[in-house]
Motif scaffolding. Sequence first.
Motif, mmCIF file in Angstrom:
data_model
loop_
_atom_site.group_PDB
_atom_site.id
_atom_site.type_symbol
_atom_site.label_atom_id
_atom_site.label_comp_id
_atom_site.label_asym_id
_atom_site.label_seq_id
_atom_site.Cartn_x
_atom_site.Cartn_y
_atom_site.Cartn_z
ATOM 1 N N PHE A 150 13.079 53.166 52.134
ATOM 2 C CA PHE A 150 12.817 54.355 51.454
ATOM 3 C C PHE A 150 11.383 54.576 51.436
ATOM 4 C CE2 PHE A 150 17.543 53.960 51.012
ATOM 5 C CZ PHE A 150 17.933 55.443 51.643
ATOM 6 N N TYR A 151 10.576 54.234 52.081
ATOM 7 C CA TYR A 151 9.204 54.239 52.035
ATOM 8 C C TYR A 151 8.561 55.267 52.780
ATOM 9 C CZ TYR A 151 9.395 52.187 56.825
ATOM 10 O OH TYR A 151 9.651 52.116 58.227
ATOM 11 N N PRO A 153 9.251 59.951 53.569
ATOM 12 C CA PRO A 153 10.275 60.989 53.431
ATOM 13 C C PRO A 153 10.973 61.107 54.457
ATOM 14 C CG PRO A 153 8.019 61.314 52.405
ATOM 15 C CD PRO A 153 7.891 59.992 53.169
ATOM 16 N N ALA A 156 13.261 58.234 55.166
ATOM 17 C CA ALA A 156 14.204 58.196 54.098
ATOM 18 C C ALA A 156 15.347 59.036 54.211
ATOM 19 C CB ALA A 156 13.689 58.378 52.644
ATOM 20 N N VAL A 159 17.847 57.743 56.897
ATOM 21 C CA VAL A 159 18.536 56.717 56.417
ATOM 22 C C VAL A 159 19.775 57.166 55.355
ATOM 23 C CG1 VAL A 159 18.361 54.533 54.900
ATOM 24 C CG2 VAL A 159 16.520 55.107 56.579
ATOM 25 N N LEU A 160 19.393 58.036 54.505
ATOM 26 C CA LEU A 160 20.375 58.915 53.570
ATOM 27 C C LEU A 160 21.596 59.344 54.232
ATOM 28 C CD1 LEU A 160 21.356 59.113 50.781
ATOM 29 C CD2 LEU A 160 19.904 61.352 50.670
ATOM 30 N N ASP A 177 15.864 48.647 46.648
ATOM 31 C CA ASP A 177 14.631 49.281 46.710
ATOM 32 C C ASP A 177 13.743 49.219 45.382
ATOM 33 O OD1 ASP A 177 13.171 51.424 48.686
ATOM 34 O OD2 ASP A 177 12.662 51.950 46.418
ATOM 35 N N ARG A 180 10.578 52.980 45.026
ATOM 36 C CA ARG A 180 9.448 54.018 45.909
ATOM 37 C C ARG A 180 9.734 55.665 45.742
ATOM 38 N NH1 ARG A 180 10.751 49.473 49.134
ATOM 39 N NH2 ARG A 180 8.902 48.101 49.556
ATOM 40 N N ALA A 182 9.893 57.751 47.892
ATOM 41 C CA ALA A 182 11.184 58.491 48.475
ATOM 42 C C ALA A 182 12.319 58.291 48.485
ATOM 43 C CB ALA A 182 10.833 58.343 50.234
ATOM 44 N N LEU A 183 12.697 57.395 47.318
ATOM 45 C CA LEU A 183 14.192 56.899 47.214
ATOM 46 C C LEU A 183 14.835 58.038 46.697
ATOM 47 C CD1 LEU A 183 15.694 54.266 47.087
ATOM 48 C CD2 LEU A 183 15.234 54.146 44.493
#
Length: 214
Positions: A150-151, A153, A156, A159-160, A177, A180, A182-183
């Motif tokens: 999640f580094y 946007p 992220a 991935v989500l 994580d 970060r 964008a988490l």
Amino acid sequence: MTDRPVDAAAFIEAHLPVVAVPGIPEVRLHRASPASGLNRLAARDAAGFGSPYWAYPWAGGLALARHLLDHPQIAAGRRVLDLGAGSGLVAIAAAKAGAREVLAAEIDPYARAALALNARLNGVEIAVTAEDLLSGEPPAVDLVLAGDLFYAPDLAARVLAFLERAARGGAAVLIGDPWRAALPLARLRLLARYETAEVGRAAPVPSGVFTLAP
């Protein structure tokens, strides 16, 4: 730059020494040092050599690996996917925790070379895929692990979405994580917090292990 093909595994074995992972003495990895000469490897393969993130353990993966080894029942007997596996720290921890099968997804060829060496070094079996899984349906697994993804946007968001598809299919999801930017904290529930010794940081880095919120 040279036209000679680069033997990534031979370079890693010759130049990245084997060391115990900080805070995770159960696992040893080939890890870059100042004398490793990764810039020489990059010069020899300017087209294929990307950012050498795989040469170092990162905070989220350190937290996730420690969590799996401290709580082996999470992975024991299960089919596990390590997404964006890098050089294999989290996948190796899952295998050591007793996972029935471990699949490591990693698109970088240098990371895959390091992963194969590190799996053999730690006496575990890990299947590896070079496919970018994020755009499709998740494979048939019981547990999906995602460390340090999640580094940025746009990554992220991809991935989500993948993790949410995996959860809808019945898989458990764990994310490592260090908070970060964008988490997607609004979509997550914190399970555990660790102080991790990330390379290049003078002080321990707080890192969390998260799952998707209901």
